[in-house]
Design a protein around this motif. Sequence first.
Motif, short mmCIF file in Angstrom:
data_model
loop_
_atom_site.label_atom_id
_atom_site.label_comp_id
_atom_site.label_asym_id
_atom_site.label_seq_id
_atom_site.Cartn_x
_atom_site.Cartn_y
_atom_site.Cartn_z
N ILE A 85 0.86 -1.19 0.00
CA ILE A 85 0.00 0.00 0.00
C ILE A 85 0.89 1.23 0.00
O ILE A 85 1.70 1.44 0.90
CB ILE A 85 -0.93 0.01 1.24
CG1 ILE A 85 -1.74 -1.29 1.31
CG2 ILE A 85 -1.86 1.23 1.20
CD1 ILE A 85 -2.68 -1.54 0.15
N LYS A 86 0.75 2.03 -1.03
CA LYS A 86 1.59 3.22 -1.17
C LYS A 86 1.04 4.35 -0.31
O LYS A 86 -0.16 4.43 -0.06
CB LYS A 86 1.59 3.70 -2.63
CG LYS A 86 2.07 2.67 -3.60
CD LYS A 86 3.57 2.65 -3.68
CE LYS A 86 4.13 1.40 -3.07
NZ LYS A 86 5.52 1.48 -2.73
N TYR A 87 1.94 5.22 0.12
CA TYR A 87 1.51 6.35 0.92
C TYR A 87 1.13 7.53 0.02
O TYR A 87 1.98 8.09 -0.67
CB TYR A 87 2.61 6.79 1.89
CG TYR A 87 2.16 7.91 2.78
CD1 TYR A 87 1.44 7.65 3.94
CD2 TYR A 87 2.42 9.24 2.45
CE1 TYR A 87 0.99 8.68 4.74
CE2 TYR A 87 1.97 10.27 3.25
CZ TYR A 87 1.26 9.98 4.40
OH TYR A 87 0.80 11.01 5.19
N VAL A 88 -0.15 7.86 0.00
CA VAL A 88 -0.61 9.05 -0.72
C VAL A 88 -1.61 9.74 0.21
O VAL A 88 -2.54 9.11 0.69
CB VAL A 88 -1.32 8.69 -2.05
CG1 VAL A 88 -1.86 9.95 -2.72
CG2 VAL A 88 -0.36 7.97 -2.99
N ALA A 89 -1.39 11.00 0.48
CA ALA A 89 -2.26 11.70 1.44
C ALA A 89 -3.10 12.78 0.77
O ALA A 89 -2.56 13.69 0.16
CB ALA A 89 -1.41 12.31 2.54
#
Lengths: 651, 652
Positions: A312-316
């Motif tokens: 799961i990639k970190y995208v905020a």
Amino acid sequence: MILRRFSIPDYLFILLLILVIFGEVNGQGLKDFERYSQKYPNNAVILTSLKQELVIEMNDGKPVLNLSEYKEYLALNDNAIFFADSKEKFGAIYKFKDIEAYSLIPAKGGYKKIPVTNFNKTTEVSNALFFDDVIDYNYTFPSVVKGVKMISKFHMSSDDPSFPHKFYFGNYFPGDEYIFTVTCPKNVEMKYKIFGRDTSIVNFSMLVKAGKKIYTWHTSNPKSYIKDDYAPDADYYIPHVIVQVSKYNYKGKTTCINNSLDDLYKIEYKRISNINISESNEIKALTDSLTKGITLNKEKVRKIYSWVQKNIKYVAFEDGENGYVPREASLVIRRKYGDCKDKTSLLVAMLKSQGLKASYSWIGTRDIPYKFSDFATSFNFNHMIAVWWDDNNNSVILDGTTHHHPLEDIPSFIQGKECLIENGPDNYKVYTIPVASPLKNTVYDSLTVELKGDTLVGNGVSIINGELRSYMLDSFEGKDLTDLPGIVNKLMPKASNKFIIKSVNPIVTTDEDTILKYDYKFYLPDYLTTNHNVAYLNLNLDRFMAGTNLKDDRWIPVELNNTKIHIFVCTFKIPKGYEVRDIPKNSSYDNKLFGFNHSYKINSHEIKVKTIVTLNFQVIEDNEMAQFREMLGQLYSNYIKTIPIYKTVTQ
Amino acid sequence: MKQYLFIAFLLFSGFLFGQETKYDKYNWNTTPEVLKNDTVNPVNGVKFTFERRIKEVYLNKDNIFEEINVFHRRIKVETNNAIDNFNKIYVPVNNVIAILNIKARFISSSGKITELAQENIKEVKNLENKGDYKIFAIEGTEIGGEIEYFYTLRARFNAFQSIRMQGEEPRMNVEVIFTFPSKLDYLIKSYNGFPDFTTQRDDKTGITFMQAKTDYIPALAEEKYTNYKANLMRYEYTMAYNLYNSVLRVYSWSKVSNNVYNNLYQLSKSEPTAINDLAKKLEIKSGNSEQKIRAVENWIKTEISISDAITKTPALDEIIENKQTSKYGATRLFVALLTNLNIPFELVLTCDRTERKFDPDFNCWNFLDDYLIYFPEIDQFIVPDDPKIRLGVNAFNYQGEYGLFLHPIKYNEKLGSMAYEIKELPVLPISKSIDSLLVKVTCNFNQLKTEMVIHREMSGALGYSFQSFWESIDEERHKEMISEVFDMGDKNTNIQSYKVINGSRINIGVRPIIFDVNLTANSLVESAGNDFIINIGKTIGTQTEMYQTSKRKLPIDIEFVHSFYRKIEFNIPKGYKVSNLEEINMRAEMVENEKVSAYFKSWYEQIGNTIYIYSREVYPELEYPVSSFNEFREVINASADFNKKKLIITPL
């Protein structure tokens, strides 16, 4: 790792305030200027006044918040034009109402007012975020020459009384006057607390006038707050106050808003109570396949945690209230990205799908100095993590924003912090995350060196665990072997920038959570100094912490990213026909927070120097910092000891 | 700045109504891709496996030019970092009339496709002042798969543009398509190895089709001492003829002249009086041109706030009254004041050479980004809209760059225009930018500390780098800067006292900034049994090095020509001698066209018990070809080697 930023005020050095009637045209101008010039002879610009007023009023039986600011800067020389460009930020919590700015230019008998005519509205996205809802108003003060005052004012308001507010009594510029007032009706109760260093300079008073309570904090703070190396977040040292509505009484009924941790929990629990109501088949199928054949719960958790870290990639996306609510786990798994809340949502759902007990938990990263147990406020947290309750009902922390941390290693940026763990609508637990032992972050680097002509050549081996391991694994990922020497040289620099690593050979193991190990070959020309029959060699090729110089007048605390043990060993093979007559003395420093051991060993064919530096603290100040400075001084003087190597007479 | 020069280009013609467009319905498979070349290695886990850009110019229903722009890219991601770096997509939608399509998907290595849901596309208003964007994150990513997206935008017409086609990752299957009605004609030029365009005219449809294609564009990493961006493959295009209107050349240099004259030189009704009054008030009728220019520049750049936040340029009288202006307004104010004071000057339009090199053989408006003012009498120029810089240092990013030089020609009182010439901007002579450092070193062997008394002067462009901000910052930061500039290694230097002279902006290009510093360094003396080692080279501070030996790809650029002179004075303590002085003698030089160009040399002399160590480091030319890199590197590394020089002090 950011959960969400709260309203405007917690931007460092961008400080907010009130409206006060201002003598715009009076004869005081020049006198003011002279007084300030004498008081602040070395500044181009000072903050002459920062006033902020928070007015709470009842509207439809509920408190609403109105915030206004008045800010005045004064240019003290003709090099102040850099500070003409200005901006104010507005977030989603407080609604922007109006903004005004102008310059007051000294003129006959007073000042001439020239207004700012253009406010350029932009969206700013901070580095850690992808989408943000913070709006900037950018503008430029006209004619910023000596004697000119730069004034800005704005208003904003919020119908949600649950958000706290922060006011700083310190700034990048010296601040001659800070005034913060809170006015509220008698039926509203406020809670507040002062944080930071030097808080004794802040004067406080409370009075009741015309049926209203007026709280006032004021001070003058000539200090100029700038960041230093190894400094913690400014919230650790700039004096500031946090205020929030604790409760109010309307028609005989008392409503608690932020009176206790129970209230804060209620607000936050509500935000997570409506997600992941139904179980997702997709998630169940995934966790079934991940944990197939595993019987121990801990190993199941390890597998699930690692899957989320890797996949799961970190995208905020920060978008108003959504900034506080985690997204559905089923959405996160389909998108394969999310922020800390989304990753937590997924972790909790995945664990629960295997019958494991899991909870959401709110936490502040180490940038935040406050504690839930000390002052319950939503300023306490900016991050969310998952908790697995193990077979003995102990809480095990899972931070989905990490990439390489094994289940046993909690990332250093939340160590020592309290987290608020959800446990149903009425229960929660405050748990303090332990600070890792320095052993968890051990760096071992060992060199074997010999002379080829005047060049040092040799092999090294490094064994690394903990935070640096995670960081290096990230840096190594996808790189060619030919890229590794540059990376290793950058992350583990040696005493000379001519230290050339020829090759790096990572020792690959199948176990993902194991320590990082690699060996390397190097050469180092122009390091040895020779003179007739003597060669001079400093074996301290690794000088850990050598570049850390804490100035004598430093008052800002010292922060380390993580506790650590750094071990360096250098073994030098004495060439044939040479002898070493003397070696430097061993020395050590020992203290429960930090220390070192520096030792030399010699026999007929080799000299070995070994340095062990232990750092076992997160933040130190005052006396402890003074001792740390002393230790660094001693360590450094060890580093600059050179060994003469003599040609033997028979040569 | 361009917006003022280049008024929207509208067309007026009676018979065409809304041409059909070919690419407005572009989709994944509009033009089938034939992907070649899958042997390329990714760089940092990334390679672009496909890239297509289409620009289609057409006439809309109102007979105004518009364009359809298609951008289509496919990225193979082979690491987590690669995914993190490329999974967030920003689509610029400034100047866009309609977004016709935005599509994105992820194709996993097993062929599983995850499409982006349209509702997950977000809008950002004026992102960091760069205009509006549509943004989205790629969903369903995993290592080994491909991110693919395209967008089709209907946009306002752009008569000319510069487009970079190279970056830090390799690109494969790159195609640029440019189509327009054959009644228009374009000039397109490729740079730095990007392939040339081919042209096909279809007489039946009246459409011209231009195309540039390549199977492979290598990755180019950043390097030291070069203008990285200016060296990337790119192409420039400009509309050259519009036969709907006339047979004359459009968007040429001569066309610029009229615009500049009308917009920059012509004053509106209320302006001349304001300028006259100001000129009188400034009382700068006396003195030579240089003094006058300086007075004008200091007044404007101190009194008036020049701001990007001001989007509409006020009239000159308003600028003077309200003390604020846009950048363009600042240029107009300079032009008006200098004209009023009869100071001879030429207006220059050019571009930043660190971004792109002005091509003197390509007659277009592409390179006309920035305004400068050039003074032929003294052969120097100023940047009218940058308050930090002053006459006398010739902003380095324009030095030696070609520019369009304009000067007014008057036909009569009312009618005027500009004459133009393409010339090179002057390079600031090397004698103007000197850094001289004098250090007196006294060693305390008992405490292993070194006391130093330092006098340093930095002139021209070197001094400017401090003078532009020195008096804007306060004491705390001064100390910090001094510690950094005079760090003698390992940050283990304590400043005892310092004094700075000529630190303010009015000294830029006039007087050198002078630092007098007393400091104690802990890193200079090392004990070695009965002997001592003095790291004498560290007195000049850590030097830039290029010890790594990877193959150099880009030509050399040193920003501005300059030189260093250093003198270190060292008293040998009584009872000791220095035994390796000959180590100090060094020489490295590069020879260009049979002449010594850049060099480093160091030498010493001993008078009694005092040793004087000298070094000179000179960079007399702005640019060198990549073939000279090894020699250049030797000069750079010589000073880094000098930094490692040690003296051995032994008892007598």
